[in-house]
Design an enzyme around this catalytic site. Sequence first.
Site, mmCIF file in Angstrom:
data_model
loop_
_atom_site.group_PDB
_atom_site.id
_atom_site.type_symbol
_atom_site.label_atom_id
_atom_site.label_comp_id
_atom_site.label_asym_id
_atom_site.label_seq_id
_atom_site.Cartn_x
_atom_site.Cartn_y
_atom_site.Cartn_z
ATOM 1 N N ASP A 1 11.731 -4.942 5.427
ATOM 2 C CA ASP A 1 10.481 -4.570 4.542
ATOM 3 C C ASP A 1 10.055 -2.972 4.955
ATOM 4 O O ASP A 1 9.499 -2.969 6.158
ATOM 5 C CB ASP A 1 9.389 -5.418 4.633
ATOM 6 C CG ASP A 1 8.127 -5.057 3.889
ATOM 7 O OD1 ASP A 1 8.490 -4.652 2.587
ATOM 8 O OD2 ASP A 1 7.097 -5.500 3.927
ATOM 9 N N ASP B 1 8.638 1.278 -1.610
ATOM 10 C CA ASP B 1 8.452 -0.086 -1.297
ATOM 11 C C ASP B 1 9.757 -1.093 -1.714
ATOM 12 O O ASP B 1 10.034 -1.102 -2.969
ATOM 13 C CB ASP B 1 7.451 -0.612 -2.133
ATOM 14 C CG ASP B 1 6.964 -1.917 -1.529
ATOM 15 O OD1 ASP B 1 7.373 -2.287 -0.667
ATOM 16 O OD2 ASP B 1 5.804 -2.577 -2.085
#
Length: 461
Positions: free
Chosen positions: A344, A141
């Site tokens: 992202d 992440d």
Amino acid sequence: MASLIRSLFLLLCSCYVVIAHADVVAGHKGRTSVVVPVTSFQSSEESWTAPHPTRVSMPLAHRHGPCAPMPAKDEMSLVKKLRRDRARTMSITRRVSRSTRLQNSDAVIVPTQLGSSYDTQQYVVTVGLGTLAVPQTLLLDTGSDLTWVQCKPCNSTACYPQRLPLFNPSRSSTYKTIPCDSQECRTLAAGIDGDGCTSTWECAFQIDYGSGANTTGVYSSDALTLGSRAVVESFHFGCGHDQEGPFDMTDGILGLGRLPESLVWQTVGKHGAVFSHCLPPTGGDTGFLALGAPENTTSGFVFTPLLTMDDQPWAYQLMLTGISVGGEQLDIPTAVFREGMVMDSGTIVTALQDTAYAALRAAFRSAMAEYPPAPPTAQLDTCYDFTGYENVTVPTVSLTFRGGATVELDASSGLLLDGCLAFWTTDGDEYTGVIGNVNQRTIEVLYDLPGARIGFRTGAC
């Protein structure tokens, strides 16, 4: 320890990945379309790449692929995934967009961790934690900073089921808790991950996700083994003792954000705050996560400046300046992209500003007019029925960033998701966009924090 960890990796996943050496450029001038087999939109066999001698690299796999700890069958429907992905994207765009913050910051309600919805993240790596090291498979992440794992003691009501055994701090000779009166705890508490002191004067943490999930535990340190040979001594992470919400069988999160708690900055002495990843084309293939710069960071890469906002220092933001379809630049005013884009890894599909998406959709539909349309899937409104087709001619789609860096998206895996164009709209030009992980497939994305730039190398995995 290194040989033990490598053996554990190979037992968990029969595929091993490292970085390819092929000299490829990020874009193919003059190419207007690509013929790809319909089967390329589905799972394929595992891929293999050759090791790079100077970087620490780890296999990276889809969470539901053969190299991940999840069951082979993904029980969450695509529609449900996309709805959660939409919620994650909207929380990111509303938090990062300058106009929204300035006009009415009190009206913007977002979770503490970049709007993260834990269950939309899709890619995992396996690391070793503790001494002797035990394997932990973590979700990658770039929107989180603090790494965390589930830890004993933790009963079935406080921890969710995972395939690997829970990390047991009492069995690691190098495990320590971070005191609440330490500078490390004060730094954590001052950021978005901080909580405060527990009754035993240990530093505590709590992370809340947009999906309603949260994790609470003790801020700790221990040895972290990366790949088959690199050990990070006294790595700071969250030892989670109470998890609530829609978690799954992975062991936690590997935080690659821009704040001090992330793996990126905790390894700055060895790897210079430079890392890259290549997301594989399908769930059955393998990509990589690498720490450190390549031997020649300019070889095969195109670069664009990494933007930093004083009040939003955690976002990997860059400036999109144009989009091409079939080799033709779309007529999109530059001002449409003024709010920028966030890279992202945890977002699935790319969200573009309204005007930009409308232009892309029109051009793509025109180029794909020979194929029968299919009903929309959640927010994806440009879908096709390829039943009976063996091959599909897909127009090339390229993104151009500030400084002229042009990146052609992978036609066979980086444009379509289950037959749908993997883009949607932010519902306005006033919002920051988000570049999702579908568009990033097969591209090595290089994050050079000291150089304040992001690089792209196509065809890397």
